[in-house]
Design an enzyme around this catalytic site. Structure first.
Site, mmCIF file in Angstrom:
data_model
loop_
_atom_site.group_PDB
_atom_site.id
_atom_site.type_symbol
_atom_site.label_atom_id
_atom_site.label_comp_id
_atom_site.label_asym_id
_atom_site.label_seq_id
_atom_site.Cartn_x
_atom_site.Cartn_y
_atom_site.Cartn_z
ATOM 1 C CE LYS A 18 -39.575 66.743 39.233
ATOM 2 N NZ LYS A 18 -39.075 67.906 40.005
ATOM 3 N NE ARG A 91 -42.091 70.925 34.263
ATOM 4 C CZ ARG A 91 -40.845 71.365 34.230
ATOM 5 N NH1 ARG A 91 -40.599 72.649 34.250
ATOM 6 N NH2 ARG A 91 -39.846 70.529 34.147
ATOM 7 N NE ARG A 130 -30.795 71.058 40.547
ATOM 8 C CZ ARG A 130 -32.054 70.757 40.227
ATOM 9 N NH1 ARG A 130 -32.589 69.628 40.650
ATOM 10 N NH2 ARG A 130 -32.774 71.581 39.515
ATOM 11 N NE ARG A 163 -31.690 72.500 35.098
ATOM 12 C CZ ARG A 163 -32.745 71.762 35.439
ATOM 13 N NH1 ARG A 163 -32.601 70.498 35.764
ATOM 14 N NH2 ARG A 163 -33.938 72.286 35.468
ATOM 15 N NE ARG A 174 -36.737 75.455 37.682
ATOM 16 C CZ ARG A 174 -35.730 74.738 38.193
ATOM 17 N NH1 ARG A 174 -34.668 75.353 38.676
ATOM 18 N NH2 ARG A 174 -35.790 73.433 38.215
#
Ligand SMILES: [Zn+2]
Length: 220
Positions: A18, A91, A130, A163, A174
């Site tokens: 995104k 969200r 990532r 992160r 999540r």
């Protein structure tokens, strides 16, 4: 030629691309890219009370309150106007209904809602590789060996890190939150605004996804 769509919501699970796609669209069409993650982290960096609240929640993989998120987004619109590309917002259905109410009062309804779909397996492998810039929101994959943890962000010079919420335990949380709270947002738009809702396979290559998104945003 049709007018370009300029009030856009991009939805998708973690690692669906995104943020990267929103950046490219923003550059191509001149529409501001608004990431609530970046807005939130700026609150955290400044150490505001709301920032500390957000920090405590996101490090556990939880979400901050709908009311909090919609408030910072509404503040952003007051300053910058109603042309936007929202990345990962709304969200929850609560955020979506609050956003609709705000946009109705501004006589500026959404033009486009796009869901980037990705399997859980693909999400997990992308997240493992990532690294992110907490300052500008850019993400990079370590699998290409061009960027590593601790390197400077190619875009803004801040340090690239993993992160907190990409750690595997937080990621699983999540994914549950995404399934339970965010997927119903897709159902909400399919019911209330079926004409503007689209789905794209985020397992495709980045350029193919961008081409498809560009057709939708450009109203072709
Ligand atoms: Zn950066």
């Amino acid at each position: 030629m049709n007018a370009v769509n300029q009030r856009i919501v991009l939805l998708g699970p973690p690692a669906s691309g995104k943020g990267t796609q929103a950046d490219r669209l923003s550059e191509a069409f001149g529409i501001p890219h608004v990431s609530t993650g970046v807005l939130l982290r700026s609150e955290c960096d400044r150490g505001t009370a709301l920032g500390r609240e957000a920090d405590a929640a996101t490090s556990k993989g939880l979400l901050v309150s709908d009311e909090f998120v919609v408030r910072i987004v509404a503040n952003w619109m007051q300053e910058h106007g109603t042309r936007f590309l929202f990345d990962g917002f709304p969200r929850t259905v609560g955020q979506a209904t609050h956003l609709d109410a705000t946009l109705i009062s501004l006589k500026s309804p959404l033009d486009l809602v796009i869901l980037l779909e990705l399997s859980d397996g693909a999400i997990r492998s992308r997240i493992r590789e990532r690294i992110s810039c907490l300052k500008c929101g850019a993400t990079y994959s370590t699998s290409l060996h061009t960027h590593a943890e601790g390197d400077p962000c190619p875009r803004c010079g801040a340090v690239l890190v993993r992160r907190n919420d990409d750690a595997s335990e937080a990621l699983e949380q999540r994914l549950i939150v995404y399934r339970d709270l965010t997927l119903p947002v897709v159902g909400y738009y399919e019911r209330t605004a079926p004409g503007i809702m689209h789905r794209i396979d985020a397992g495709e290559g980045s350029d193919a996804i961008f081409a498809e998104l560009s057709r939708l945003v450009g109203n072709e």
